[in-house]
Enzyme design. Structure first.
Site, short mmCIF file in Angstrom:
data_model
loop_
_atom_site.label_atom_id
_atom_site.label_comp_id
_atom_site.label_asym_id
_atom_site.label_seq_id
_atom_site.Cartn_x
_atom_site.Cartn_y
_atom_site.Cartn_z
N GLY A 41 -1.52 2.22 -7.07
CA GLY A 41 -2.19 2.53 -8.45
C GLY A 41 -1.51 3.84 -9.37
N CYS A 87 0.93 -1.30 -0.16
CA CYS A 87 0.10 -0.10 0.03
C CYS A 87 0.72 1.28 -0.23
CB CYS A 87 -0.99 -0.01 1.33
SG CYS A 87 -2.02 1.28 1.27
N GLY A 88 0.78 1.86 -1.24
CA GLY A 88 2.00 2.89 -1.27
C GLY A 88 1.34 4.26 -0.30
N ASN A 89 0.17 4.40 -0.22
CA ASN A 89 -0.30 5.52 0.56
C ASN A 89 0.04 5.14 2.13
OD1 ASN A 89 -0.99 7.74 -1.18
ND2 ASN A 89 -2.88 6.24 -1.73
N HIS A 125 -2.42 -4.44 -11.10
CA HIS A 125 -2.95 -3.32 -11.49
C HIS A 125 -3.60 -3.32 -12.98
CE1 HIS A 125 -2.35 -0.72 -7.75
NE2 HIS A 125 -1.35 -1.65 -7.83
N GLU A 149 -10.48 0.23 -6.12
CA GLU A 149 -9.45 -0.79 -5.60
C GLU A 149 -10.12 -2.26 -5.40
OE1 GLU A 149 -6.96 0.13 -2.38
OE2 GLU A 149 -6.55 2.12 -3.00
N CYS A 199 -4.51 6.14 -4.55
CA CYS A 199 -3.91 4.66 -4.50
C CYS A 199 -2.65 4.94 -4.91
CB CYS A 199 -4.86 3.88 -5.39
SG CYS A 199 -4.03 2.11 -5.32
N1 LIG Z 1 -6.50 -2.31 -2.57
C1 LIG Z 1 -4.94 -2.92 -2.75
C2 LIG Z 1 -4.09 -2.81 -1.48
C3 LIG Z 1 -4.26 -1.11 -1.16
C4 LIG Z 1 -3.31 -0.33 -2.27
C5 LIG Z 1 -3.61 1.15 -2.20
N2 LIG Z 1 -4.51 1.80 -1.26
C6 LIG Z 1 -2.30 1.95 -2.34
O1 LIG Z 1 -2.20 3.12 -1.77
O2 LIG Z 1 -1.33 1.31 -2.92
C7 LIG Z 1 -4.85 -4.33 -3.15
O3 LIG Z 1 -5.60 -5.31 -2.88
O4 LIG Z 1 -3.82 -4.85 -3.88
#
Ligand SMILES: N[C@H](CCC[C@H](N)C(=O)O)C(=O)O
Length: 272
Positions: free
Chosen positions: A218, A66-68, A157, A206, A215
């Site tokens: 993302g 999770c980048g954030n 992605h 997401e 994201c």
């Molecule tokens: N939903 C994503 C995880 C959170 C990624 C996103 N919130 C970010 O900031 O990178 C997954 O299941 O791969």
């Protein structure tokens, strides 16, 4: 804590253990019957880094990265005094990430994350496509023809270029992509409007959380896809505009770098 409006409930697990993080995420991510968040993130001790991060989407599914979230983990470690240094290493489900914190007024405000290398190889993102091509590959979803570019940032992605992201109804389009049957492990779907050689505008639906305001993985996937498609220049830092704010992505020699804010909204105790 939140990064560009991508908000999670963070649990410091250095001195406590959370036994059912998936159930916690499902129960307390609800914005009316819970606290309200895009999911839950555990901050744990690590044998190989300053800390370990585990991320659970709002539906309880565990993500690899999770980048954030990782920026907020770094902020928590610095602000709480657990790791009073501005260069941190965080163990994640997709390897150890490096963080460089920007501190002002005694607290971390922003961070730059070494996100690891993007992976555009055909097998990187599990997708049921005819043939090998995953850059601008033609697919049919929801009765419409799309060209998708699949990028792994440790999590999967699918990037689609559109003329105007603001006109999209992601409450309809998001579930069509998620439920298309094309992505056996689910997908984070980014809808991207190029704004020139150094800027894109995007929205994201997401995996496990639905449309979020931002994201981080993302944003990296979208910038990499725009560069791979020749719409942006690799030499540039790409400004990524999202509903929740702006992130910066640079696709360097060895890996992607993601820069953005990290903010504490409130601290509290949860009895469950
Ligand atoms: N939903 C994503 C995880 C959170 C990624 C996103 N919130 C970010 O900031 O990178 C997954 O299941 O791969």
């Amino acid at each position: 804590m939140q990064g560009c409006g991508n908000d999670y409930l963070y649990f410091d697990c250095f001195a406590q253990s959370v036994t059912d993080p998936a159930g916690l995420a499902r129960r307390f991510s609800d914005r009316h019957f819970g606290v309200g968040s895009d999911g839950v993130i555990l901050i744990l001790p690590s044998e190989v880094a300053d800390a370990r991060m585990r991320i659970f989407n709002a539906d309880g599914s565990e993500g690899k990265m999770c980048g954030n979230g990782v920026r907020c983990v770094g902020k928590y470690l610095y602000d709480s005094g657990r790791c009073k240094k501005t260069a941190l290493r965080i163990e994640t489900g997709s390897g150890i990430k490096t963080l460089q914190l920007e501190v002002a007024g005694g607290v971390a405000r922003r961070a730059t994350v070494g996100m690891g290398p993007p992976d555009l190889r055909p097998a990187a993102v599990p997708v049921l496509l005819q043939g090998e091509r995953v850059v601008n590959a033609p697919v049919k979803i929801g009765g419409q023809r799309w060209q998708i570019t699949c990028v792994s940032m440790g999590n999967p992605h699918c990037v689609v270029f559109v003329d105007c992201v603001d006109e999209l109804d992601l409450t309809v389009l998001g579930p069509l992509f998620a439920g298309s049957g094309l992505f056996p492990e689910g997908i984070n779907a980014e809808f991207v409007q190029p704004l020139g050689e150094r800027a894109i505008k995007m929205r994201v639906y997401e995996r496990g959380s639905g449309e979020t305001l931002a994201c981080g993985t993302g944003a990296c996937a979208a910038a990499v896809a725009a560069i791979a498609a020749g719409r942006c220049r690799r030499e540039e830092e790409i400004a990524v505009s999202l509903p929740g704010g702006q992130l910066q992505v640079r696709w360097g020699e060895r890996e992607c770098y993601l820069s953005g804010p990290a903010e504490t909204v409130f601290c509290g105790q949860l009895e469950w």
